[in-house]
Design a protein around this motif. Structure first.
Motif, mmCIF file in Angstrom:
data_model
loop_
_atom_site.group_PDB
_atom_site.id
_atom_site.type_symbol
_atom_site.label_atom_id
_atom_site.label_comp_id
_atom_site.label_asym_id
_atom_site.label_seq_id
_atom_site.Cartn_x
_atom_site.Cartn_y
_atom_site.Cartn_z
ATOM 1 N N LEU A 63 38.483 36.057 -9.388
ATOM 2 C CA LEU A 63 37.131 35.840 -8.890
ATOM 3 C C LEU A 63 36.672 34.399 -9.066
ATOM 4 N N ALA A 64 36.943 33.822 -10.235
ATOM 5 C CA ALA A 64 36.458 32.476 -10.531
ATOM 6 C C ALA A 64 37.141 31.951 -11.780
ATOM 7 N N VAL A 65 37.151 30.634 -11.912
ATOM 8 C CA VAL A 65 37.583 29.965 -13.141
ATOM 9 C C VAL A 65 36.359 29.211 -13.660
ATOM 10 N N VAL A 66 35.876 29.587 -14.852
ATOM 11 C CA VAL A 66 34.592 29.097 -15.348
ATOM 12 C C VAL A 66 34.760 28.343 -16.666
ATOM 13 N N ASP A 67 33.651 27.839 -17.176
ATOM 14 C CA ASP A 67 33.623 27.131 -18.453
ATOM 15 C C ASP A 67 34.633 25.980 -18.466
ATOM 16 N N GLU A 68 34.535 25.114 -17.430
ATOM 17 C CA GLU A 68 35.425 23.952 -17.318
ATOM 18 C C GLU A 68 36.902 24.343 -17.377
ATOM 19 N N GLY A 69 37.210 25.488 -16.789
ATOM 20 C CA GLY A 69 38.599 25.926 -16.729
ATOM 21 C C GLY A 69 39.073 26.714 -17.925
ATOM 22 N N ASN A 70 38.197 27.005 -18.875
ATOM 23 C CA ASN A 70 38.607 27.683 -20.110
ATOM 24 C C ASN A 70 38.668 29.198 -19.997
ATOM 25 N N GLU A 71 38.077 29.772 -18.937
ATOM 26 C CA GLU A 71 38.139 31.221 -18.747
ATOM 27 C C GLU A 71 38.357 31.543 -17.272
ATOM 28 N N ALA A 72 39.150 32.597 -17.037
ATOM 29 C CA ALA A 72 39.401 33.086 -15.684
ATOM 30 C C ALA A 72 38.805 34.483 -15.561
ATOM 31 N N PRO B 223 39.777 28.104 -3.068
ATOM 32 C CA PRO B 223 40.169 27.767 -4.436
ATOM 33 C C PRO B 223 39.182 28.289 -5.467
ATOM 34 N N ARG B 224 39.729 28.657 -6.634
ATOM 35 C CA ARG B 224 38.907 29.038 -7.801
ATOM 36 C C ARG B 224 39.196 28.007 -8.878
ATOM 37 N N GLY B 225 38.309 27.060 -9.063
ATOM 38 C CA GLY B 225 38.603 25.976 -9.985
ATOM 39 C C GLY B 225 39.831 25.229 -9.512
ATOM 40 N N THR B 226 40.833 25.096 -10.386
ATOM 41 C CA THR B 226 42.064 24.400 -10.030
ATOM 42 C C THR B 226 43.164 25.361 -9.570
ATOM 43 N N ILE B 227 42.861 26.658 -9.502
ATOM 44 C CA ILE B 227 43.834 27.661 -9.061
ATOM 45 C C ILE B 227 43.474 28.125 -7.650
ATOM 46 N N VAL B 228 44.495 28.241 -6.793
ATOM 47 C CA VAL B 228 44.241 28.564 -5.388
ATOM 48 C C VAL B 228 44.918 29.876 -5.018
ATOM 49 N N PRO B 229 44.145 30.918 -4.711
ATOM 50 C CA PRO B 229 44.758 32.133 -4.183
ATOM 51 C C PRO B 229 45.464 31.827 -2.863
ATOM 52 N N ASP C 172 51.804 36.838 -16.858
ATOM 53 C CA ASP C 172 50.378 36.653 -17.144
ATOM 54 C C ASP C 172 49.529 37.232 -16.020
ATOM 55 N N VAL C 173 48.378 37.762 -16.385
ATOM 56 C CA VAL C 173 47.426 38.204 -15.365
ATOM 57 C C VAL C 173 47.028 37.018 -14.503
ATOM 58 N N VAL C 174 46.745 35.895 -15.168
ATOM 59 C CA VAL C 174 46.488 34.617 -14.505
ATOM 60 C C VAL C 174 47.392 33.587 -15.163
ATOM 61 N N PRO C 175 48.168 32.834 -14.403
ATOM 62 C CA PRO C 175 49.081 31.851 -15.008
ATOM 63 C C PRO C 175 48.358 30.905 -15.961
ATOM 64 N N SER C 176 48.943 30.758 -17.176
ATOM 65 C CA SER C 176 48.428 29.861 -18.223
ATOM 66 C C SER C 176 47.197 30.404 -18.938
ATOM 67 N N TYR C 177 46.865 31.681 -18.698
ATOM 68 C CA TYR C 177 45.733 32.302 -19.396
ATOM 69 C C TYR C 177 46.237 33.485 -20.215
ATOM 70 N N ASP C 178 45.587 33.725 -21.344
ATOM 71 C CA ASP C 178 45.970 34.811 -22.240
ATOM 72 C C ASP C 178 45.755 36.158 -21.562
ATOM 73 N N ASN C 179 46.547 37.154 -21.952
ATOM 74 C CA ASN C 179 46.428 38.479 -21.348
ATOM 75 C C ASN C 179 45.442 39.390 -22.077
ATOM 76 N N LYS D 186 41.800 30.637 -21.682
ATOM 77 C CA LYS D 186 42.917 29.714 -21.459
ATOM 78 C C LYS D 186 43.830 29.725 -22.673
ATOM 79 N N LYS D 187 45.147 29.699 -22.435
ATOM 80 C CA LYS D 187 46.096 29.618 -23.540
ATOM 81 C C LYS D 187 45.997 28.256 -24.228
ATOM 82 N N SER D 188 46.284 28.244 -25.522
ATOM 83 C CA SER D 188 46.342 26.972 -26.234
ATOM 84 C C SER D 188 47.619 26.253 -25.864
ATOM 85 N N GLU D 189 47.735 24.958 -26.179
ATOM 86 C CA GLU D 189 48.939 24.199 -25.881
ATOM 87 C C GLU D 189 50.151 24.797 -26.603
ATOM 88 N N THR D 190 49.925 25.362 -27.799
ATOM 89 C CA THR D 190 51.018 25.977 -28.539
ATOM 90 C C THR D 190 51.534 27.198 -27.804
#
Length: 425
Positions: free
Chosen positions: A395-404, A365-371, A97-104, A418-422
């Motif tokens: 750069l940042a994690v925005v929209d309550e963690g829904n976008e990186a 830190p960027r939201g809950t992710i830390v470089p 993933d470009v960002v762990p747990s986020y869609d590519n 952000k990826k869905s739970e599925t």
């Protein structure tokens, strides 16, 4: 009304230290610091904030009283190579993933000038290129505001002004605040020799003995605390200030009402040896036994207190070699903060991770992710209890963690959902 007697000392980020005898300090053997690679092409919002804080928030310090070597009050010396806290469980992994747990697949993307400095937050993406400044919408990537500038911003931060979220930046002796939903910023003329701190939810301005903050219609005066106390932060219309030993005073800047916050002691034989930070509902201090100081090589405790009632939220036993003169770094979106190798949940005040036993260095830190950086020069992203090796410029994690938001090597800012739970399964 306090005249030149206010404040005592020069600190702005913590209470002024009381006068104490000069003490000859015993040299402490330290490990040589490993240099981390520095990125010079881009600046992030937390990075700009740190630049401001490094200049504006000078840490207070206290010189200990002399303690005889054979005294039972002599602090316990612990070498920096000794492990004080049990190592946190941490795994090192690879990711596709470009960002762990986020869609590519990005939700939006926007090209930016190749030489531009790029900062990002929930309030927008700030671009500065030569004499041009532009703010992109963090939700869509579309341009919100463009202008020619005479000076590049030296300070930028998300803040709240009279209950309204805004992206605020300072250039020289002026500041501009772009409120959510607005296409043009409001301009403020700053006082002469103004110093600014974003330690709290609202920005505090100090010029000489005069305090102020940003209001919807202009700068608003803030009450001056008693002589000997140092103003530290503004949260929810309350100015937090204290002398060296506390208690902390919270004064409502609208009504003048005050409340006293007594900090819970982590031990009967411990006292404050340094103030690290205050604001966002927390006070962070270092405590040690009589005779300990920030560079004496002794066992100390990092203590996170609640500014609601002064209760202890967490304590971390460590040594002055590890954190004695380190800074408290609060990250984007106010989710995480760290000091030295210790990562905290800024909302609960609890310790999340101790990387002191690993060759890992934390960054803003960027939201809950830390470089982070591991093995001296390998870039990584710390998410939960996993460190992922990746060169992603988050750069940042925005929209309550829904976008990186990520800056690509092709000078394009992309927003990854952000990826869905599925998908995570």
């Amino acid at each position: 009304s306090n005249g030149d007697s206010y404040p005592l000392g020069t600190p702005f980020s913590g209470p002024a230290a009381p006068a104490t005898p000069t003490v000859k300090k015993t040299p402490v053997r330290r490990r040589s610091a490993r240099k981390r690679p520095q990125r010079l092409k881009k600046i992030t919002v937390p990075g700009l904030v740190l630049i401001g804080l490094a200049i504006l928030m000078i840490g207070a310090f206290v010189v200990p009283n002399i303690v005889p070597v054979d005294s039972p009050d002599t602090p316990q010396t612990i070498g920096s190579e000794q492990q004080v806290n049990p190592a946190s469980e941490l795994s090192v992994d690879k990711t596709q993933d470009v960002v762990p747990s986020y869609d590519n697949s990005p939700a939006w993307e926007a090209e930016v000038p190749r030489r531009a400095s790029v900062t990002a937050s929930d309030r927008g993406v700030l671009l500065v290129n030569d004499n041009r400044l532009e703010v992109l919408d963090a939700d869509t990537g579309r341009s919100r505001y463009k202008a020619k500038i005479d000076e590049s911003p030296t300070f930028a931060v998300d803040t709240v002004i009279d209950g309204r979220p805004a992206l605020l930046w300072q250039s020289g002796d002026t500041a501009e605040a772009l409120f959510d939903g607005k296409s043009k910023p409001k301009t403020y003329q700053l006082p002469e020799n103004a110093r600014i701190t974003s330690a709290g939810k609202s920005v505090l301005i100090k010029s000489g003995n005069k305090l102020s903050t940003f209001g919807a219609d202009g700068l608003e005066d803030v009450p001056t605390p008693q002589a000997g106390s140092t103003p530290m932060a503004i949260d929810d219309d309350e100015l937090f200030s204290s002398d060296w030993n506390g208690p902390v005073t919270a004064q409502n800047i609208e009504t003048g009402d005050e409340r006293s916050i007594k900090l819970e002691r982590p031990g009967d034989d411990l006292k404050i040896i340094d103030w690290i930070s205050a604001g966002h509902g927390k006070a962070i201090t270092l405590w040690g036994e009589q005779g300990a100081s920030t560079n004496s090589g002794h066992r100390i405790q990092i203590v996170v207190h609640s500014l609601d009632d002064g209760s202890i939220l967490s304590t971390v036993t460590t040594t002055t070699d590890i954190v004695g003169e380190k800074s408290w770094v609060r990250g984007q979106a106010g989710k995480r903060a760290y000091i030295g190798p210790y990562l905290f949940d800024l909302e609960s005040g609890l310790l999340l991770m101790d990387v002191s036993s690993r060759d890992i260095h934390l960054s803003e830190p960027r939201g809950t992710i830390v470089p982070c950086t591991m093995d001296t020069n390998t870039s990584c992203l710390l998410a939960g209890k996993q460190a992922f090796k990746t060169d992603t410029d988050l750069l940042a994690v925005v929209d309550e963690g829904n976008e990186a938001l990520v800056l690509g090597s092709d000078s394009t800012v992309r927003a990854y959902p952000k990826k869905s739970e599925t998908q995570d399964r």
